[in-house]
Design a protein around this motif. Structure first.
Motif, PDB file in Angstrom:
ATOM      1  N   THR A 144      10.839 -12.814  -6.024  1.00  0.00           N
ATOM      2  CA  THR A 144       9.761 -11.976  -6.561  1.00  0.00           C
ATOM      3  C   THR A 144       8.426 -12.687  -6.506  1.00  0.00           C
ATOM      4  OG1 THR A 144      11.332 -10.854  -8.022  1.00  0.00           O
ATOM      5  CG2 THR A 144       8.992 -10.662  -8.575  1.00  0.00           C
ATOM      6  N   ASP A 145       8.402 -13.974  -6.805  1.00  0.00           N
ATOM      7  CA  ASP A 145       7.133 -14.712  -6.818  1.00  0.00           C
ATOM      8  C   ASP A 145       6.455 -14.680  -5.455  1.00  0.00           C
ATOM      9  OD1 ASP A 145       7.533 -15.296  -9.444  1.00  0.00           O
ATOM     10  OD2 ASP A 145       8.176 -17.369  -9.132  1.00  0.00           O
ATOM     11  N   LEU A 146       7.228 -14.831  -4.381  1.00  0.00           N
ATOM     12  CA  LEU A 146       6.658 -14.801  -3.035  1.00  0.00           C
ATOM     13  C   LEU A 146       6.116 -13.414  -2.708  1.00  0.00           C
ATOM     14  CD1 LEU A 146       6.080 -16.098  -0.306  1.00  0.00           C
ATOM     15  CD2 LEU A 146       8.420 -15.546   0.387  1.00  0.00           C
ATOM     16  N   LEU A 147       6.882 -12.382  -3.024  1.00  0.00           N
ATOM     17  CA  LEU A 147       6.439 -11.024  -2.739  1.00  0.00           C
ATOM     18  C   LEU A 147       5.184 -10.668  -3.537  1.00  0.00           C
ATOM     19  CD1 LEU A 147       9.890  -9.193  -2.643  1.00  0.00           C
ATOM     20  CD2 LEU A 147       8.410  -9.688  -0.706  1.00  0.00           C
TER      21      LEU A 147
ATOM     22  N   GLY B 223      -3.858  -8.334  -1.260  1.00  0.00           N
ATOM     23  CA  GLY B 223      -4.386  -7.023  -0.896  1.00  0.00           C
ATOM     24  C   GLY B 223      -4.142  -6.651   0.550  1.00  0.00           C
ATOM     25  N   LYS B 224      -3.530  -7.552   1.312  1.00  0.00           N
ATOM     26  CA  LYS B 224      -3.273  -7.280   2.725  1.00  0.00           C
ATOM     27  C   LYS B 224      -2.002  -6.437   2.887  1.00  0.00           C
ATOM     28  CE  LYS B 224      -6.910  -9.452   3.813  1.00  0.00           C
ATOM     29  NZ  LYS B 224      -7.066 -10.458   4.858  1.00  0.00           N
ATOM     30  N   ILE B 225      -1.814  -5.892   4.076  1.00  0.00           N
ATOM     31  CA  ILE B 225      -0.570  -5.184   4.374  1.00  0.00           C
ATOM     32  C   ILE B 225       0.566  -6.204   4.381  1.00  0.00           C
ATOM     33  CG2 ILE B 225       0.676  -3.824   6.102  1.00  0.00           C
ATOM     34  CD1 ILE B 225      -2.094  -2.896   7.117  1.00  0.00           C
ATOM     35  N   ILE B 226       1.687  -5.857   3.780  1.00  0.00           N
ATOM     36  CA  ILE B 226       2.837  -6.758   3.730  1.00  0.00           C
ATOM     37  C   ILE B 226       3.972  -6.170   4.571  1.00  0.00           C
ATOM     38  CG2 ILE B 226       4.427  -8.021   2.249  1.00  0.00           C
ATOM     39  CD1 ILE B 226       1.405  -8.604   1.782  1.00  0.00           C
ATOM     40  N   ASN B 227       4.421  -6.931   5.560  1.00  0.00           N
ATOM     41  CA  ASN B 227       5.547  -6.534   6.404  1.00  0.00           C
ATOM     42  C   ASN B 227       6.769  -7.327   5.970  1.00  0.00           C
ATOM     43  OD1 ASN B 227       7.006  -5.350   8.558  1.00  0.00           O
ATOM     44  ND2 ASN B 227       6.654  -7.156   9.822  1.00  0.00           N
ATOM     45  N   ILE B 228       7.771  -6.621   5.445  1.00  0.00           N
ATOM     46  CA  ILE B 228       8.982  -7.284   4.958  1.00  0.00           C
ATOM     47  C   ILE B 228      10.102  -7.070   5.961  1.00  0.00           C
ATOM     48  CG2 ILE B 228      10.563  -7.563   3.028  1.00  0.00           C
ATOM     49  CD1 ILE B 228       8.569  -6.079   1.276  1.00  0.00           C
TER      50      ILE B 228
ATOM     51  N   SER C 127      12.517  -4.199  -2.391  1.00  0.00           N
ATOM     52  CA  SER C 127      11.511  -5.146  -1.910  1.00  0.00           C
ATOM     53  C   SER C 127      10.148  -4.476  -1.790  1.00  0.00           C
ATOM     54  CB  SER C 127      11.937  -5.720  -0.561  1.00  0.00           C
ATOM     55  OG  SER C 127      13.183  -6.376  -0.666  1.00  0.00           O
ATOM     56  N   ALA C 128      10.121  -3.285  -1.205  1.00  0.00           N
ATOM     57  CA  ALA C 128       8.858  -2.567  -1.058  1.00  0.00           C
ATOM     58  C   ALA C 128       8.278  -2.199  -2.420  1.00  0.00           C
ATOM     59  CB  ALA C 128       9.069  -1.305  -0.219  1.00  0.00           C
ATOM     60  N   GLU C 129       9.150  -1.850  -3.361  1.00  0.00           N
ATOM     61  CA  GLU C 129       8.672  -1.475  -4.692  1.00  0.00           C
ATOM     62  C   GLU C 129       8.038  -2.662  -5.413  1.00  0.00           C
ATOM     63  OE1 GLU C 129       7.915   1.331  -7.699  1.00  0.00           O
ATOM     64  OE2 GLU C 129       8.393   1.465  -5.562  1.00  0.00           O
TER      65      GLU C 129
ATOM     66  N   ASN D  18       0.149  -1.201   0.210  1.00  0.00           N
ATOM     67  CA  ASN D  18       0.179  -1.401   1.663  1.00  0.00           C
ATOM     68  C   ASN D  18       1.383  -2.237   2.072  1.00  0.00           C
ATOM     69  OD1 ASN D  18      -2.460  -0.136   1.905  1.00  0.00           O
ATOM     70  ND2 ASN D  18      -3.264  -2.036   1.023  1.00  0.00           N
ATOM     71  N   VAL D  19       2.487  -1.562   2.334  1.00  0.00           N
ATOM     72  CA  VAL D  19       3.723  -2.274   2.671  1.00  0.00           C
ATOM     73  C   VAL D  19       4.442  -1.541   3.787  1.00  0.00           C
ATOM     74  CG1 VAL D  19       5.021  -1.022   0.879  1.00  0.00           C
ATOM     75  CG2 VAL D  19       5.884  -3.222   1.717  1.00  0.00           C
ATOM     76  N   MET D  20       5.136  -2.312   4.616  1.00  0.00           N
ATOM     77  CA  MET D  20       6.011  -1.729   5.633  1.00  0.00           C
ATOM     78  C   MET D  20       7.253  -2.601   5.735  1.00  0.00           C
ATOM     79  SD  MET D  20       3.787  -2.542   9.048  1.00  0.00           S
ATOM     80  CE  MET D  20       3.455  -4.200   9.639  1.00  0.00           C
ATOM     81  N   VAL D  21       8.331  -2.029   6.276  1.00  0.00           N
ATOM     82  CA  VAL D  21       9.598  -2.743   6.376  1.00  0.00           C
ATOM     83  C   VAL D  21      10.039  -2.809   7.829  1.00  0.00           C
ATOM     84  CG1 VAL D  21      10.343  -2.219   4.029  1.00  0.00           C
ATOM     85  CG2 VAL D  21      10.886  -0.617   5.869  1.00  0.00           C
TER      86      VAL D  21
END
Length: 268
Positions: free
Chosen positions: A98-101, A108-113, A127-129, A138-141
């Motif tokens: 959780t800390d890394l996410l 504030g950037k887009i996060i690609n998991i 993870s996205a939540e 701003n998230v994508m998987v």
């Protein structure tokens, strides 16, 4: 997608992608901390790597994506990268990372998991939540294959459908998904990742037909000499040809439309 080592051939790749009319995001890693072997190339490190990425970003006016491996890296990486990627090898601990996410989300950037090789697609919902709950919508998987035995990955097309339940864009990594982890013996002992480069078009066609929102791929002008992921690097000379075919598939597929199944008794 390229690894930071030299940027000379990037001009040609950018030209090919622009010529077929696709938006391009340049992906590169400043530190491949998840190398299978300690003998494998890792990269120039964060400070030097971010400088190179910024040069590419400015020179070609392109968005940049790169990986983070620790929370402490997120702030500095966020000053350069437009998209921050959470590597798949950390995903086994997504429920504990959780800390890394949160640190990535707070940039504030887009996060690609990337979905971990051992994870069910449903894990990506959580993870996205976590990104959203940290205040970043701003998230994508990304699907990058599932372990099948000790030295192989398979791509389950159902995951592209199921991962949409995370309510965000779904990306297909069509090159890492064809790795054979620890499947290549090294001279002098040890192992590294092998791969099935010849199946990249197969996985790409499948992903686009199902209706993914983006394609992640590694490309190299001399794959046999690539210091990173050589067995799954797609040859630069074939990039435009493959992209043109994928665009043609995307134009006709109904992959994003849920099929309305009628189970009432059929009558003529």
């Amino acid at each position: 997608i390229f690894c930071i080592e030299q940027c000379g051939f990037f001009f040609h790749a950018n030209h090919f992608v622009c010529r077929v009319g696709l938006p391009l995001v340049f992906k590169s890693s400043f530190d491949k901390a998840n190398r299978t072997s300690s003998k494998s190339f890792r990269g120039p490190g964060m400070a030097e790597g971010l400088k190179i990425l910024e040069k590419v970003k400015v020179a070609y006016d392109l968005p940049i994506v790169t990986d983070v491996h620790e929370s402490i890296q997120c702030e500095e990486v966020g000053k350069v990268a437009d998209i921050i990627q959470i590597p798949a090898f950390l995903s086994v601990n997504y429920n504990f990372q959780t800390d890394l996410l949160v640190a990535a989300a707070q940039t504030g950037k887009i996060i690609n998991i990337k979905k971990g090789q051992f994870c069910a697609p449903s894990v990506m919902n959580n993870s996205a939540e976590k990104i959203r709950l940290a205040g970043n919508p701003n998230v994508m998987v990304c699907e990058r294959g599932t372990m099948f035995g000790y030295n192989d990955l398979i791509v389950d097309p159902r995951n592209f459908e199921w991962m949409r339940e995370a309510n965000c864009p779904v990306v297909a990594d069509i090159t890492h998904a064809l790795q054979q982890p620890a499947g290549k013996k090294l001279e002098g002992g040890g192992v590294a990742s092998g791969g099935l480069r010849e199946l990249i078009p197969c996985i790409a066609r499948t992903a686009v037909a199902v209706g993914v929102d983006g394609i992640f791929m590694e490309v190299h002008d001399d794959p046999l000499s690539a210091p990173v992921d050589g067995p799954t690097q797609w040859p630069l000379r074939h990039l435009e040809e493959l992209l043109e075919e994928l665009i043609a598939i995307a134009r006709v597929t109904k992959g994003k439309q849920r099929f309305q199944i009628d189970l009432t008794p059929y009558r003529d």
